[in-house]
Write a protein that holds these residues in place. Structure first.
Motif, PDB file in Angstrom:
ATOM      1  N   LEU A 168       0.786  -1.139  -0.040  1.00 57.56           N
ATOM      2  CA  LEU A 168      -0.100  -0.001   0.033  1.00 57.56           C
ATOM      3  C   LEU A 168       0.763   1.177  -0.149  1.00 57.56           C
ATOM      4  O   LEU A 168       0.707   2.099  -0.715  1.00 57.56           O
ATOM      5  CB  LEU A 168      -1.018  -0.058   1.248  1.00 57.56           C
ATOM      6  CG  LEU A 168      -1.950  -1.000   1.342  1.00 57.56           C
ATOM      7  CD1 LEU A 168      -2.966  -0.924   2.404  1.00 57.56           C
ATOM      8  CD2 LEU A 168      -2.885  -1.276   0.209  1.00 57.56           C
ATOM      9  N   ASP A 169       2.011   1.398   0.587  1.00 56.21           N
ATOM     10  CA  ASP A 169       2.808   2.410   0.759  1.00 56.21           C
ATOM     11  C   ASP A 169       3.558   2.706  -0.435  1.00 56.21           C
ATOM     12  O   ASP A 169       3.881   3.636  -0.996  1.00 56.21           O
ATOM     13  CB  ASP A 169       3.932   2.126   1.888  1.00 56.21           C
ATOM     14  CG  ASP A 169       3.335   2.131   3.110  1.00 56.21           C
ATOM     15  OD1 ASP A 169       2.223   2.548   3.574  1.00 56.21           O
ATOM     16  OD2 ASP A 169       4.110   1.670   4.097  1.00 56.21           O
ATOM     17  N   ARG A 170       3.840   1.506  -1.287  1.00 54.42           N
ATOM     18  CA  ARG A 170       4.292   1.681  -2.473  1.00 54.42           C
ATOM     19  C   ARG A 170       3.546   2.182  -3.660  1.00 54.42           C
ATOM     20  O   ARG A 170       3.719   3.134  -4.282  1.00 54.42           O
ATOM     21  CB  ARG A 170       4.855   0.134  -3.040  1.00 54.42           C
ATOM     22  CG  ARG A 170       5.433   0.106  -4.319  1.00 54.42           C
ATOM     23  CD  ARG A 170       5.779  -1.358  -4.746  1.00 54.42           C
ATOM     24  NE  ARG A 170       6.109  -1.488  -6.246  1.00 54.42           N
ATOM     25  CZ  ARG A 170       5.038  -2.054  -6.994  1.00 54.42           C
ATOM     26  NH1 ARG A 170       3.854  -2.401  -6.683  1.00 54.42           N
ATOM     27  NH2 ARG A 170       5.220  -2.258  -8.295  1.00 54.42           N
TER      28      ARG A 170
ATOM     29  N   LEU B  77      -8.362   3.409  -0.921  1.00 51.90           N
ATOM     30  CA  LEU B  77      -9.731   3.745  -0.175  1.00 51.90           C
ATOM     31  C   LEU B  77     -10.008   2.285   0.444  1.00 51.90           C
ATOM     32  O   LEU B  77     -10.130   1.155   0.067  1.00 51.90           O
ATOM     33  CB  LEU B  77     -11.043   3.883  -1.040  1.00 51.90           C
ATOM     34  CG  LEU B  77     -12.464   3.878  -0.443  1.00 51.90           C
ATOM     35  CD1 LEU B  77     -12.277   4.960   0.446  1.00 51.90           C
ATOM     36  CD2 LEU B  77     -13.484   3.957  -1.689  1.00 51.90           C
ATOM     37  N   TRP B  78     -10.058   2.309   1.589  1.00 54.94           N
ATOM     38  CA  TRP B  78     -10.218   1.196   2.529  1.00 54.94           C
ATOM     39  C   TRP B  78     -11.891   1.292   3.024  1.00 54.94           C
ATOM     40  O   TRP B  78     -12.072   2.143   3.774  1.00 54.94           O
ATOM     41  CB  TRP B  78      -9.596   1.145   3.921  1.00 54.94           C
ATOM     42  CG  TRP B  78      -9.595  -0.162   4.503  1.00 54.94           C
ATOM     43  CD1 TRP B  78     -10.554  -0.489   5.533  1.00 54.94           C
ATOM     44  CD2 TRP B  78      -8.650  -1.123   4.597  1.00 54.94           C
ATOM     45  NE1 TRP B  78     -10.162  -1.756   5.929  1.00 54.94           N
ATOM     46  CE2 TRP B  78      -9.182  -1.979   5.470  1.00 54.94           C
ATOM     47  CE3 TRP B  78      -7.303  -1.346   3.992  1.00 54.94           C
ATOM     48  CZ2 TRP B  78      -8.390  -3.531   5.872  1.00 54.94           C
ATOM     49  CZ3 TRP B  78      -6.706  -2.832   4.142  1.00 54.94           C
ATOM     50  CH2 TRP B  78      -7.081  -3.665   5.146  1.00 54.94           C
ATOM     51  N   ILE B  79     -12.521   0.209   2.735  1.00 51.99           N
ATOM     52  CA  ILE B  79     -14.080   0.039   3.252  1.00 51.99           C
ATOM     53  C   ILE B  79     -14.346  -1.011   4.062  1.00 51.99           C
ATOM     54  O   ILE B  79     -13.661  -2.102   3.676  1.00 51.99           O
ATOM     55  CB  ILE B  79     -14.994  -0.022   2.169  1.00 51.99           C
ATOM     56  CG1 ILE B  79     -14.741   1.272   1.189  1.00 51.99           C
ATOM     57  CG2 ILE B  79     -16.396   0.146   2.504  1.00 51.99           C
ATOM     58  CD1 ILE B  79     -15.534   1.514  -0.201  1.00 51.99           C
ATOM     59  N   GLY B  80     -14.949  -0.811   5.125  1.00 55.41           N
ATOM     60  CA  GLY B  80     -15.287  -1.943   6.040  1.00 55.41           C
ATOM     61  C   GLY B  80     -16.180  -1.631   7.336  1.00 55.41           C
ATOM     62  O   GLY B  80     -16.531  -0.361   7.282  1.00 55.41           O
TER      63      GLY B  80
ATOM     64  N   LEU C 219      -5.524  -1.062   7.355  1.00 55.59           N
ATOM     65  CA  LEU C 219      -4.085  -0.731   7.341  1.00 55.59           C
ATOM     66  C   LEU C 219      -3.786   0.975   6.923  1.00 55.59           C
ATOM     67  O   LEU C 219      -4.801   1.383   6.480  1.00 55.59           O
ATOM     68  CB  LEU C 219      -3.523  -1.416   6.194  1.00 55.59           C
ATOM     69  CG  LEU C 219      -3.515  -3.079   6.437  1.00 55.59           C
ATOM     70  CD1 LEU C 219      -2.886  -3.751   5.254  1.00 55.59           C
ATOM     71  CD2 LEU C 219      -2.626  -3.461   7.590  1.00 55.59           C
ATOM     72  N   ARG C 220      -2.800   1.311   6.964  1.00 57.99           N
ATOM     73  CA  ARG C 220      -2.419   2.691   7.053  1.00 57.99           C
ATOM     74  C   ARG C 220      -2.437   3.214   5.569  1.00 57.99           C
ATOM     75  O   ARG C 220      -2.076   2.387   4.762  1.00 57.99           O
ATOM     76  CB  ARG C 220      -1.095   3.059   7.735  1.00 57.99           C
ATOM     77  CG  ARG C 220      -0.872   2.851   8.998  1.00 57.99           C
ATOM     78  CD  ARG C 220       0.486   3.211   9.689  1.00 57.99           C
ATOM     79  NE  ARG C 220       1.567   2.985   8.896  1.00 57.99           N
ATOM     80  CZ  ARG C 220       2.092   1.673   9.011  1.00 57.99           C
ATOM     81  NH1 ARG C 220       1.774   0.986   9.739  1.00 57.99           N
ATOM     82  NH2 ARG C 220       3.301   1.543   8.170  1.00 57.99           N
ATOM     83  N   GLY C 221      -2.732   4.427   5.191  1.00 61.88           N
ATOM     84  CA  GLY C 221      -2.755   4.721   4.013  1.00 61.88           C
ATOM     85  C   GLY C 221      -4.122   5.214   3.472  1.00 61.88           C
ATOM     86  O   GLY C 221      -5.104   4.383   3.759  1.00 61.88           O
ATOM     87  N   GLY C 222      -4.268   6.336   2.713  1.00 66.16           N
ATOM     88  CA  GLY C 222      -5.427   6.511   1.904  1.00 66.16           C
ATOM     89  C   GLY C 222      -6.501   6.729   2.803  1.00 66.16           C
ATOM     90  O   GLY C 222      -6.368   7.067   4.065  1.00 66.16           O
ATOM     91  N   ARG C 223      -7.920   6.755   2.248  1.00 70.77           N
ATOM     92  CA  ARG C 223      -9.081   7.140   3.137  1.00 70.77           C
ATOM     93  C   ARG C 223      -9.785   5.981   3.399  1.00 70.77           C
ATOM     94  O   ARG C 223      -9.982   4.848   2.981  1.00 70.77           O
ATOM     95  CB  ARG C 223     -10.140   7.922   2.081  1.00 70.77           C
ATOM     96  CG  ARG C 223      -9.560   9.325   1.384  1.00 70.77           C
ATOM     97  CD  ARG C 223     -10.534   9.783   0.565  1.00 70.77           C
ATOM     98  NE  ARG C 223     -11.837  10.173   1.137  1.00 70.77           N
ATOM     99  CZ  ARG C 223     -12.989  10.714   0.767  1.00 70.77           C
ATOM    100  NH1 ARG C 223     -12.936  10.792  -0.701  1.00 70.77           N
ATOM    101  NH2 ARG C 223     -13.870  10.972   1.399  1.00 70.77           N
TER     102      ARG C 223
END
Length: 553
Positions: free
Chosen positions: A503-505, A514-517, A524-528
């Protein structure tokens, strides 16, 4: 001059080791065994160490102290075991080599009688500085670079007021190191002339014979060292502390010039080391990137060769409306204002510049060819609409049982909305007991998928790699890129660090995340991050994230 060797019987209190320098002290304690055949040495590297000197050797407990102020690196970043980075702290390492030379070769003081004249003993220890280094180089000639670097700190210990005794000290610390093989004749040439101006040629020649005899003396021959020191004291005589102000400035400048030459070479070596470090880092990054791309290609070949078939259901009216809203939003975001350029032209259309037109008329009347361009016009160049590449990774493990319906709607919305944009594409991979692709890039879904429910949670890493390979999520270019992960984050512990690295890459490459849950997710870290349970909220947030990804292009 401060002593670098604390004799046996002296009371010793070592400074506490700073936490950041504890690994360095432990590592140098191991590495000093390569510098000296002794196996009882301990090294302390910490700010303020050295017992008043840049470094010192305490005989009673066989401990070497090095003031960390001379180890000019960040201890939390630099690796003391990386030998190629040693030029970055050449002076600090040279001080360790110098004290290791004392630990191995300065043995004769143990046999010196307590009744020895203090002036003679001080002179013997002065001669010992170059002698111990000379003996060390006979065994380890490759350490010359580090001893030369350390000389800069040892020379700065010379008193600023140059009496004959001070000039003799400078000769023992500087000129004797030329005969010892530490410094070159050229580097010390000016300093030699300045020392000669204070001592005179006859006395300098006499002192030179003494230190050369000392350089040839065995480590355990204390009587010889005391004899040379006694000759040294007698050679200076009763005028040892007579000042020579007329030559003091010249000698100080000459010593500073020696320090500057050595420091310049140390700096050059450090630059070379930094360039080598940068080259190795680039090579390691390239190797890592190639390995990731190879893994992504293998994952894509495995998953997209034969996508899994899932049942679908017709979308509800609200879901159709959300898909239409997402499509319109993506189309609007893809629009680009035309590029407007303003330039001059010799003929219409455009706006006439009066001054330029008058200049043309004057040139024409004078029989000259007009050179100005009196018309200013605007040119509008349309910009292409960037396509969208959207990858969806859906968690279908047992812990996601209550969230599979919103996950299915998410998949259908993106797959169908992006298929209506020219050149855009999406693909979906599900992971649980196993990892499976359910849509290829550019393949729309006939209906909302009915996602299967698995037991374990494995395969997010494979899903990310496969989507990256098929959609070019990490490839900078004209397309806007978006990775959507639908999961509660209860992932396999062995994959967590690798997935975070992926994800960092992607984020560094400019891919939107975008993380939806559900509400109890551990993303995990990163994004919205979107934690919600109702389909309507998720649809709006997907729209917003996809629009942001397009507008950032």
């Amino acid at each position: 001059m401060a002593s670098h060797v604390t004799p046996a019987g002296a009371a010793i209190t070592h400074p506490p080791i700073a936490a950041d320098w504890k690994p360095w002290s432990d590592t140098w304690t191991q590495l000093v065994q390569r510098l000296s055949p002794r196996r009882d040495l301990t090294v302390i590297v910490t700010p303020g160490a050295g017992q008043g000197s840049p470094a010192c050797m305490t005989v009673p407990d066989a401990t070497i102290e090095v003031n960390a102020d001379h180890v000019t690196v960040d201890p939390t970043v630099a690796d003391p075991t990386d030998l190629t980075m040693r030029p970055l702290y050449a002076t600090g390492w040279g001080l360790l080599v110098h004290e290791a030379a004392h630990a191995d070769h300065t043995r004769w003081p143990e046999a010196v009688d307590d009744t020895c004249d203090r002036r003679v003993l001080d002179a013997a220890m002065l001669l010992e500085e170059a002698r111990s280094e000379h003996r060390h180089l006979a065994r380890r000639p490759r350490d010359r670079q580090w001893l030369t670097a350390a000389t800069t700190e040892l020379l700065l210990d010379i008193p600023p007021l140059f009496s004959r005794a001070d000039a003799a000290t400078a000769a023992a610390l500087l000129l004797a190191r030329v005969d010892a093989g530490i410094l070159t004749v050229d580097v010390a040439a000016d300093a030699r002339q300045a020392i000669r101006a204070i001592l005179g040629g006859k006395l300098l020649t006499k002192l030179e014979k003494i230190w050369r005899r000392a350089l040839r003396t065995r480590d355990d021959d204390h009587s010889a060292m005391i004899e040379w020191a006694d000759q040294w004291v007698r050679a200076l005589g009763h005028v040892a502390h007579q000042l020579a102000p007329e030559a003091a400035g010249r000698l100080r400048q000459a010593i500073e010039a020696v320090v500057a030459v050595i420091a310049a070479q140390v700096h050059s070596d450090a630059i070379d080391a930094l360039n080598e470090l940068a080259r190795r880092q680039r090579a390691a990054q390239n190797a890592t990137e190639q390995a990731i791309r190879a893994a992504a290609k293998r994952a894509a070949e495995q998953l997209f060769r034969r996508p899994a078939t899932v049942a679908t259901r017709p979308p509800a009216d609200a879901e159709r409306a959300a898909c239409g809203k997402l499509t319109r939003a993506l189309r609007d975001a893809a629009l680009r204002e035309p590029t407007v350029t303003i330039g001059a032209a010799p003929v219409p259309p455009g706006r006439l510049r009066v001054r330029a037109a008058m200049s043309n008329q004057i040139q024409t009347r004078m029989g000259q060819t007009p050179t100005s361009e009196p018309w200013r016009r605007k040119t509008r160049q349309p910009n292409p609409r960037p396509p969208l590449r959207a990858g969806i990774a859906v968690d279908v493990s047992g812990s996601m049982a209550g969230f599979l319906d919103p996950a299915a709607v998410t998949t259908w919305l993106l797959a169908n909305a992006t298929s209506r944009l020219p050149g855009s594409a999406t693909a979906t991979v599900i992971f649980g007991d196993q990892t499976r692709a359910i849509t290829r890039p550019g393949q729309p879904l006939a209906g909302v998928p009915i996602l299967p429910q698995d037991g374990a949670t494995e395969g997010l890493l494979t899903a990310i790699d496969a989507l990256d390979d098929q959609l070019g999520l990490s490839a900078a270019g004209h397309s806007a890129r978006l990775l959507v992960i639908v999961s509660d984050g209860w992932l396999d512990s062995q994959e967590l660090a690798l997935c975070q690295g992926r994800l960092d890459r992607l984020a560094r490459a400019g891919c939107g995340l975008l993380w939806i849950g559900p509400e109890n997710s551990l993303p995990l870290r990163g994004g919205r991050i979107v934690l919600a349970d109702d389909t309507a909220t998720i649809a709006d947030l997907i729209t917003s994230a996809a629009v942001d990804a397009l507008r950032e292009r």
